[in-house]
Design an enzyme around this catalytic site. Structure first.
Site, PDB file in Angstrom:
ATOM      1  N   MET A 137       0.571  -1.285  -0.108  1.00 45.32           N
ATOM      2  CA  MET A 137       0.125  -0.131   0.037  1.00 45.32           C
ATOM      3  C   MET A 137       0.794   1.104   0.048  1.00 45.32           C
ATOM      4  O   MET A 137       0.155   2.607   0.191  1.00 45.32           O
ATOM      5  CB  MET A 137      -1.003  -0.083   1.111  1.00 45.32           C
ATOM      6  N   CYS A 138       2.035   1.127  -0.046  1.00 45.62           N
ATOM      7  CA  CYS A 138       2.954   2.377  -0.068  1.00 45.62           C
ATOM      8  C   CYS A 138       2.899   2.992  -1.521  1.00 45.62           C
ATOM      9  O   CYS A 138       2.752   2.371  -2.478  1.00 45.62           O
ATOM     10  CB  CYS A 138       4.384   1.948   0.124  1.00 45.62           C
ATOM     11  N   HIS A 139       2.739   4.341  -1.567  1.00 46.19           N
ATOM     12  CA  HIS A 139       2.970   5.060  -2.818  1.00 46.19           C
ATOM     13  C   HIS A 139       4.199   5.156  -3.302  1.00 46.19           C
ATOM     14  O   HIS A 139       5.249   5.493  -2.579  1.00 46.19           O
ATOM     15  CB  HIS A 139       2.590   6.302  -2.461  1.00 46.19           C
ATOM     16  N   MET A 157       7.896   4.596   5.989  1.00 42.10           N
ATOM     17  CA  MET A 157       7.969   3.188   5.360  1.00 42.10           C
ATOM     18  C   MET A 157       9.543   2.998   4.813  1.00 42.10           C
ATOM     19  O   MET A 157       9.947   2.044   4.815  1.00 42.10           O
ATOM     20  CB  MET A 157       6.897   2.619   4.728  1.00 42.10           C
ATOM     21  N   GLU A 158       9.809   3.903   4.098  1.00 46.22           N
ATOM     22  CA  GLU A 158      10.975   4.109   3.311  1.00 46.22           C
ATOM     23  C   GLU A 158      12.238   4.135   4.316  1.00 46.22           C
ATOM     24  O   GLU A 158      13.150   3.364   4.021  1.00 46.22           O
ATOM     25  CB  GLU A 158      11.193   5.419   2.298  1.00 46.22           C
ATOM     26  N   ASP A 212      23.641 -10.887   5.251  1.00 49.14           N
ATOM     27  CA  ASP A 212      23.894 -11.707   4.101  1.00 49.14           C
ATOM     28  C   ASP A 212      25.554 -11.744   3.831  1.00 49.14           C
ATOM     29  O   ASP A 212      25.985 -12.812   3.271  1.00 49.14           O
ATOM     30  CB  ASP A 212      23.471 -11.119   2.854  1.00 49.14           C
TER      31      ASP A 212
END
Length: 162
Positions: A75-77, A117-118, A132
Site C-alpha cells: 500500500m505504499c505510494h 516506510m522508506e 548476508d
C-alpha cells in the site's frame, strides 16, 4: 472511531488516494541493529570480509531499498525521494563479548505522503545485507529491534519517539 482509510466500501484493502493532499517537506529517521560475533566484528573493522566492504554494500542496499519501498510494501505510494542516508555506529563491549552495529536511516521527500516506510525499509535492508555478507562467519546474528525514531511533516504533524 476514525474512518479506516485503507479499506474500500467492500472492506477490501485499497491504496489511499493522496491526490488532494498538499506537498510538504517530510522526513523520517529509523533505527535497527544487528548483533554479531567477534570474528564478524573484526572482519568488518579490518575490511577483511571476502565479499567486500560490508558497510559500503549495506549502505547502497539501504538506499536502493528506500527508493523501491513501493515495490515490496503493497500500500505504499511510489515516491520521489530527495535524500536517503544510512549511518552506522558500533556498540561494543569486548569484555562482555557484545558486538553490535546500530544502523540509522534518514529519508526525505517533498510530497503528499510520508517516508516512514522508506526509512524503516532502508534500515532493515541494510541490516539484512550485513547478515548476508557475513553469514559465512556465523549465522547466529540477530537483527532488531527496528523502529521509527522520528518523522516530520504532513497532516498528522511531527513525531519523536520518547
Amino acid at each position: 472511531m476514525s474512518e479506516l482509510t485503507h479499506f474500500n466500501e467492500q472492506g477490501r484493502a485499497k491504496m489511499v488516494d493522496v491526490s488532494e493532499k498538499h506537498d510538504t517537506v517530510r522526513t523520517a529517521r529509523a533505527k535497527t541493529s544487528i548483533l554479531l560475533n567477534e570474528a564478524i566484528y573484526h572482519q568488518i573493522k579490518e575490511g577483511s570480509n571476502k565479499k567486500g566492504d560490508v558497510f559500503a554494500v549495506a549502505q547502497v542496499a539501504g538506499i536502493m531499498s528506500a527508493k523501491n519501498t513501493a515495490q515490496i510494501i503493497p500500500m505504499c505510494h511510489p515516491l520521489a525521494l530527495s535524500g536517503v542516508d544510512i549511518k552506522f555506529e558500533w556498540n561494543v563491549d569486548e569484555e562482555a563479548s557484545h558486538y553490535e552495529v546500530i544502523l540509522y536511516a534518514v529519508v526525505k521527500t517533498k510530497g503528499p505522503t510520508g517516508v516512514e516506510m522508506e526509512a524503516l525499509t532502508a534500515a532493515s535492508a541494510a541490516a539484512l545485507t550485513i547478515y548476508d555478507m557475513c553469514k559465512a562467519s556465523g549465522k547466529e546474528m540477530v537483527i532488531g529491534p527496528t523502529m521509527l525514531l522520528e518523522k516530520t511533516g504532513g497532516k498528522s504533524g511531527d513525531y519523536i519517539r520518547s
